[in-house]
Design an enzyme around this catalytic site. Structure first.
Site, PDB file in Angstrom:
ATOM      1  N   ASP A 166       5.759  -4.437  -2.127  1.00  0.00           N
ATOM      2  CA  ASP A 166       5.160  -5.594  -1.461  1.00  0.00           C
ATOM      3  C   ASP A 166       3.799  -5.238  -0.844  1.00  0.00           C
ATOM      4  O   ASP A 166       3.595  -5.371   0.362  1.00  0.00           O
ATOM      5  CB  ASP A 166       6.131  -6.111  -0.391  1.00  0.00           C
ATOM      6  N   ASN A 219       0.959  -8.233  -0.424  1.00  0.00           N
ATOM      7  CA  ASN A 219       1.933  -8.274   0.676  1.00  0.00           C
ATOM      8  C   ASN A 219       2.307  -9.716   1.021  1.00  0.00           C
ATOM      9  O   ASN A 219       1.445 -10.577   1.161  1.00  0.00           O
ATOM     10  CB  ASN A 219       1.370  -7.574   1.916  1.00  0.00           C
ATOM     11  N   ARG A 247      12.705  -9.911  -2.163  1.00  0.00           N
ATOM     12  CA  ARG A 247      14.108 -10.099  -2.569  1.00  0.00           C
ATOM     13  C   ARG A 247      14.228 -11.271  -3.545  1.00  0.00           C
ATOM     14  O   ARG A 247      14.977 -11.187  -4.525  1.00  0.00           O
ATOM     15  CB  ARG A 247      14.994 -10.332  -1.346  1.00  0.00           C
ATOM     16  N   ASP A 262      18.188 -12.920   6.403  1.00  0.00           N
ATOM     17  CA  ASP A 262      19.370 -12.388   5.714  1.00  0.00           C
ATOM     18  C   ASP A 262      20.643 -12.996   6.282  1.00  0.00           C
ATOM     19  O   ASP A 262      21.607 -13.228   5.556  1.00  0.00           O
ATOM     20  CB  ASP A 262      19.415 -10.853   5.762  1.00  0.00           C
TER      21      ASP A 262
END
Length: 404
Positions: free
Chosen positions: A46, A74, A82, A184
């Site tokens: 990233d 980035n 992900r 998450d």
């Protein structure tokens, strides 16, 4: 034409400025006991400037399994990489591995076997910490099949789990790129709620959570407003997916205690008046929408008391309670009703000027058991009698609604 067999598991690694931790992370992937032909790695650099991308490409050139390296600008957080990895994944299962962390040698083989044996959509492998404290309450025993209501898995909502890819694809599940902390938790809670069963592999250390020496963990950084964003998103998800009642209250404990309550802990004492007011303003709509007696009764007294005062917007009373808790003082226990009730006398208990109801200070059985003289059987009997009396006084449908 050569047909490449579908891998059992796609390991997705989002990496940003991950050196030198990435070296051991990838070594743990290479050391997996699962046949390399059953495994693919999708690594997304990233926008690193420390050699992370170059090291990933070196690994891809020599690794025994299929490795795809994607290098991008980035994105500002872990969700983007992900999601990119998830879009490329071909495995029956996916596993999200952080570039700082590492796997136990048999982790993937054991987790895939667990999911296949039990037909479950999510597998939690035991987590151990290296310079970090991992979650503990869910590793009591291995469970072939459970769910988010019957176990403590709601207290581990990190993404480092095995997910059946069909589940994620069926519901179009991706990480929320607008959140910079707690993304998450949102993803994992949704997976728990949508899953046809969850497995817990508690007898083998599958995942090592590594504490960086430079302290650069996303979960440790960021403005307090990001925590409220995270709490708001998780509470809304739970409310959208679970009808009001016991089950929703059970899950709401997690965002209230883990995400919201720390904003009204010791740090609150050091906050400026302006920040304190802002925190209470941010909390108000969440308390108004989701704080219920069902959530409150599941908490320890000091947790319930602090959140009650947040709901009332009483910073003056809250500061006294936070000072008391920070000093690790023991609240005096008061036994009443022949030992069936235990009140813990935190600040402002039975203060006429504060006007806080006694019930806020009433210890639930789990907390009351530590008090000498508490009579739990009698307390349960008292509760049963109260419920029977309520049942007699209310029409059946009203009683069911009240009990819910």
């Amino acid at each position: 034409m050569t047909v490449v067999p579908q891998p059992d598991v796609s390991v997705i690694i989002g990496a940003y400025e991950a050196m030198p931790y990435l070296v051991e992370c990838l070594a743990s992937v290479e050391a997996q006991s699962i046949d390399p032909a059953r495994l693919e790695v999708i690594a997304v650099d990233d926008g690193s400037t420390d050699g992370t991308g170059e090291y990933l490409e070196e690994f891809a050139a020599r690794a025994p399994m299929r490795v795809t390296v994607i290098r991008q600008e980035n994105s500002g957080g872990p969700s983007g990489p992900r999601n990119v990895g998830l879009g490329k994944a071909a495995g029956r299962y996916v596993f999200f591995l952080d570039a700082d962390d590492r796997l136990g040698p048999e982790a993937l083989e054991r987790m895939v076997a667990m999911a296949d044996e039990n037909g479950t959509d999510v597998v939690l492998g035991k987590v151990e910490g290296i310079n970090r404290t991992p979650p503990k309450s869910m590793w009591g025993k291995t469970l072939g099949r459970t769910d988010v209501f019957s176990s403590n898995i709601k207290f581990t909502l990190s993404a480092q789990k095995l997910f059946r890819r069909d589940l994620l694809d069926k519901h179009g599940m991706r990480f929320d790129e607008s959140l910079f902390t707690g993304e998450d938790a949102l993803f994992t809670m949704e997976a728990y709620l949508r899953a046809d069963g969850v497995s817990v592999l508690a007898d083998y250390p599958c995942y090592y959570l590594v504490g960086r020496d430079d302290g650069k963990h996303v979960t440790k950084s960021g403005s307090y407003t990001l925590r409220f964003d995270s709490a708001r998103a998780l509470m809304k998800l739970i409310a959208d997916m679970v009808p009001a009642g016991d089950k929703r209250d059970l899950l709401m404990v997690r965002p209230f205690v883990i995400t919201l309550l720390p904003q009204f802990g010791p740090k609150f004492l050091k906050d400026s008046e302006k920040v304190r007011r802002h925190k209470l303003e941010l909390a108000k709509p969440l308390m108004d929408a989701y704080w219920t007696p069902g959530v409150a009764r599941r908490l320890k007294v000091h947790e319930r008391l602090r959140l009650h005062l947040v709901a009332l917007q009483r910073a003056d009373l809250l500061l006294d309670v936070v000072e008391f808790v920070k000093a690790k003082k023991q609240a005096a226990a008061l036994l009443e009703k022949r030992g069936t009730r235990v009140y813990l006398a935190y600040p402002h208990f039975r203060s006429k000027t504060a006007g806080i109801p006694d019930d806020i200070y009433l210890a639930a059985p789990r907390e009351a058991r530590a008090v000498h003289g508490y009579r739990e059987a009698a307390a349960n009997s008292f509760l049963r009698r109260a419920l029977r009396k309520a049942r007699r006084m209310l029409p059946t449908k009203d009683f069911k609604a009240a009990a819910a």
